[in-house]
Design a protein around this motif. Sequence first.
Motif, mmCIF file in Angstrom:
data_model
loop_
_atom_site.group_PDB
_atom_site.id
_atom_site.type_symbol
_atom_site.label_atom_id
_atom_site.label_comp_id
_atom_site.label_asym_id
_atom_site.label_seq_id
_atom_site.Cartn_x
_atom_site.Cartn_y
_atom_site.Cartn_z
ATOM 1 N N THR A 226 0.823 -1.212 0.000
ATOM 2 C CA THR A 226 0.000 0.000 0.000
ATOM 3 C C THR A 226 0.855 1.260 0.000
ATOM 4 O O THR A 226 0.632 2.192 -0.783
ATOM 5 C CB THR A 226 -0.929 0.014 1.231
ATOM 6 N N LEU A 227 1.856 1.291 0.881
ATOM 7 C CA LEU A 227 2.687 2.491 1.017
ATOM 8 C C LEU A 227 3.494 2.789 -0.243
ATOM 9 O O LEU A 227 3.693 3.948 -0.606
ATOM 10 C CB LEU A 227 3.638 2.334 2.206
ATOM 11 N N SER A 228 3.959 1.741 -0.907
ATOM 12 C CA SER A 228 4.857 1.930 -2.054
ATOM 13 C C SER A 228 4.149 1.793 -3.396
ATOM 14 O O SER A 228 4.797 1.955 -4.440
ATOM 15 C CB SER A 228 6.002 0.916 -1.991
ATOM 16 N N GLY A 229 2.872 1.490 -3.380
ATOM 17 C CA GLY A 229 2.178 1.258 -4.637
ATOM 18 C C GLY A 229 2.673 0.015 -5.357
ATOM 19 O O GLY A 229 2.614 -0.061 -6.588
ATOM 20 N N GLY A 230 3.161 -0.965 -4.592
ATOM 21 C CA GLY A 230 3.645 -2.211 -5.176
ATOM 22 C C GLY A 230 5.024 -2.116 -5.796
ATOM 23 O O GLY A 230 5.495 -3.067 -6.419
ATOM 24 N N ARG A 231 5.703 -0.998 -5.612
ATOM 25 C CA ARG A 231 7.013 -0.809 -6.241
ATOM 26 C C ARG A 231 8.176 -1.274 -5.371
ATOM 27 O O ARG A 231 9.330 -1.256 -5.812
ATOM 28 C CB ARG A 231 7.199 0.657 -6.633
ATOM 29 N N VAL A 232 7.896 -1.645 -4.132
ATOM 30 C CA VAL A 232 8.946 -2.080 -3.211
ATOM 31 C C VAL A 232 8.604 -3.461 -2.675
ATOM 32 O O VAL A 232 7.460 -3.712 -2.273
ATOM 33 C CB VAL A 232 9.107 -1.079 -2.050
ATOM 34 N N ASP A 233 9.572 -4.367 -2.679
ATOM 35 C CA ASP A 233 9.411 -5.694 -2.093
ATOM 36 C C ASP A 233 9.950 -5.693 -0.663
ATOM 37 O O ASP A 233 10.643 -4.762 -0.253
ATOM 38 C CB ASP A 233 10.127 -6.748 -2.935
ATOM 39 N N LEU A 234 9.647 -6.771 0.071
ATOM 40 C CA LEU A 234 9.949 -6.800 1.512
ATOM 41 C C LEU A 234 10.697 -8.058 1.902
ATOM 42 O O LEU A 234 10.343 -9.161 1.488
ATOM 43 C CB LEU A 234 8.634 -6.719 2.303
ATOM 44 N N THR A 235 11.718 -7.878 2.724
ATOM 45 C CA THR A 235 12.445 -8.992 3.332
ATOM 46 C C THR A 235 12.041 -9.132 4.797
ATOM 47 O O THR A 235 11.945 -8.141 5.516
ATOM 48 C CB THR A 235 13.966 -8.758 3.241
ATOM 49 N N TYR A 236 11.804 -10.373 5.210
ATOM 50 C CA TYR A 236 11.571 -10.693 6.620
ATOM 51 C C TYR A 236 12.811 -11.381 7.171
ATOM 52 O O TYR A 236 13.405 -12.224 6.505
ATOM 53 C CB TYR A 236 10.386 -11.647 6.777
ATOM 54 N N GLY A 237 13.177 -11.049 8.388
ATOM 55 C CA GLY A 237 14.326 -11.679 9.025
ATOM 56 C C GLY A 237 13.979 -12.285 10.362
ATOM 57 O O GLY A 237 13.420 -13.377 10.457
ATOM 58 N N SER A 238 14.277 -11.572 11.430
ATOM 59 C CA SER A 238 14.175 -12.124 12.786
ATOM 60 C C SER A 238 12.759 -12.522 13.195
ATOM 61 O O SER A 238 12.578 -13.322 14.109
ATOM 62 C CB SER A 238 14.734 -11.111 13.795
ATOM 63 N N ALA A 239 11.735 -11.966 12.543
ATOM 64 C CA ALA A 239 10.360 -12.315 12.896
ATOM 65 C C ALA A 239 9.943 -13.677 12.352
ATOM 66 O O ALA A 239 8.974 -14.279 12.830
ATOM 67 C CB ALA A 239 9.395 -11.242 12.385
ATOM 68 N N LEU A 240 10.671 -14.192 11.370
ATOM 69 C CA LEU A 240 10.309 -15.443 10.714
ATOM 70 C C LEU A 240 10.600 -16.656 11.595
ATOM 71 O O LEU A 240 11.652 -16.735 12.238
ATOM 72 C CB LEU A 240 11.100 -15.595 9.416
ATOM 73 N N ASP A 241 9.685 -17.634 11.571
ATOM 74 C CA ASP A 241 9.891 -18.836 12.383
ATOM 75 C C ASP A 241 11.132 -19.620 11.944
ATOM 76 O O ASP A 241 11.789 -20.262 12.767
ATOM 77 C CB ASP A 241 8.649 -19.732 12.388
ATOM 78 N N MET A 242 11.487 -19.551 10.657
ATOM 79 C CA MET A 242 12.672 -20.279 10.197
ATOM 80 C C MET A 242 13.959 -19.641 10.722
ATOM 81 O O MET A 242 15.024 -20.255 10.684
ATOM 82 C CB MET A 242 12.697 -20.351 8.670
ATOM 83 N N PHE A 243 13.857 -18.418 11.235
ATOM 84 C CA PHE A 243 14.985 -17.736 11.862
ATOM 85 C C PHE A 243 14.763 -17.561 13.362
ATOM 86 O O PHE A 243 15.303 -16.645 13.981
ATOM 87 C CB PHE A 243 15.217 -16.374 11.221
ATOM 88 N N GLY A 244 13.956 -18.443 13.937
ATOM 89 C CA GLY A 244 13.751 -18.434 15.375
ATOM 90 C C GLY A 244 12.672 -17.491 15.864
ATOM 91 O O GLY A 244 12.433 -17.375 17.071
ATOM 92 N N GLY A 245 11.993 -16.795 14.947
ATOM 93 C CA GLY A 245 10.946 -15.859 15.336
ATOM 94 C C GLY A 245 9.624 -16.544 15.614
ATOM 95 O O GLY A 245 9.436 -17.732 15.332
ATOM 96 N N THR A 246 8.695 -15.801 16.168
ATOM 97 C CA THR A 246 7.371 -16.347 16.501
ATOM 98 C C THR A 246 6.244 -15.574 15.824
ATOM 99 O O THR A 246 5.083 -15.958 15.924
ATOM 100 C CB THR A 246 7.141 -16.296 18.025
ATOM 101 N N GLN A 247 6.570 -14.509 15.109
ATOM 102 C CA GLN A 247 5.525 -13.611 14.610
ATOM 103 C C GLN A 247 5.055 -13.906 13.195
ATOM 104 O O GLN A 247 3.937 -13.568 12.829
ATOM 105 C CB GLN A 247 6.027 -12.159 14.692
ATOM 106 N N VAL A 248 5.909 -14.543 12.383
ATOM 107 C CA VAL A 248 5.564 -14.797 10.988
ATOM 108 C C VAL A 248 5.939 -16.239 10.633
ATOM 109 O O VAL A 248 7.071 -16.659 10.861
ATOM 110 C CB VAL A 248 6.299 -13.834 10.034
ATOM 111 N N LYS A 249 4.968 -16.981 10.076
ATOM 112 C CA LYS A 249 5.207 -18.355 9.659
ATOM 113 C C LYS A 249 5.666 -18.365 8.192
ATOM 114 O O LYS A 249 4.996 -17.823 7.315
ATOM 115 C CB LYS A 249 3.945 -19.200 9.834
ATOM 116 N N PHE A 250 6.792 -18.995 7.956
ATOM 117 C CA PHE A 250 7.373 -19.035 6.614
ATOM 118 C C PHE A 250 6.389 -19.630 5.606
ATOM 119 O O PHE A 250 6.231 -19.106 4.502
ATOM 120 C CB PHE A 250 8.671 -19.842 6.640
#
Length: 269
Positions: A226-250
């Motif tokens: 929404t903020l970028s109008g689809g022109r920017v992609d996003l990387t997830y790191g520490s929040a991802l469960d595959m990196f030990g996080g609990t907030q985002v499921k890969f």
Amino acid sequence: MSAPRRSLFRPCIDLHNGQVKQIVGGTLSEDSPDTLKTNFIARQSAAEFAQIYKEHNLEGGHVIKLGPGNDEAALQALSAWPDKLQVGGGINDKNAKSWINAGASKVIVTSYLFPNGQFSLERLRDISNTIGRDHLVVDVSCRRREGKWLIAMNKWQDITELEVSKETLDILSAYCSEFLIHAADVEGLCQGIDQELVKKLGEWVTIPTTYAGGAKDISDLDLVDTLSGGRVDLTYGSALDMFGGTQVKFEELVRENAIRQAENNKNST
């Protein structure tokens, strides 16, 4: 009029001392190793993460070598999925082509472009000419200072005088095919993205751009969209469960990304 593009998830492999780690962005310093804050150290190798990304067809991921001792792990990751991963960390005009030959789809540069902390357009031209614009990503990772975002180099420790702005990005984009932008102040904190920066990037960028820093929920992908109008992609790191996080499921992120990719493919035909 074609339908707008949707922001995608881009994977990452951050390497420190040969291991896949998630590090709080502003704490990595060779001069002060005691300040390093690590959120996660993986049991799996870089090659195993690359294999996972290959199995889920997650292209455009970046392998970042944070300091020495990471070349072997990076090479193994590139071998696991040749020509689909980008590599950064210590890249210069002398070694860039060897990383492309080793299987990197693109190389990522920052510090090389700032000898003595001063931006060198000549160096940018040289490395672009050496490997070709299509193989070059400029990392314009930054820190916020007095209402501006200033490019940070040397593992985000040294802040340059070059501001992230439309003018700067227009100059850089003439010589590279993509931007990678870590918001170093929020990197690894899982406390939310820098929304103002993402919005500005959506207004400024004219080439593919990936933002990293602070993503903490799968809904952040919609927020970046929404903020970028689809022109920017996003990387997830520490929040991802595959990196030990609990907030985002890969797996959930993979499913959402597949839907978005299919829509983008349909809209581009």
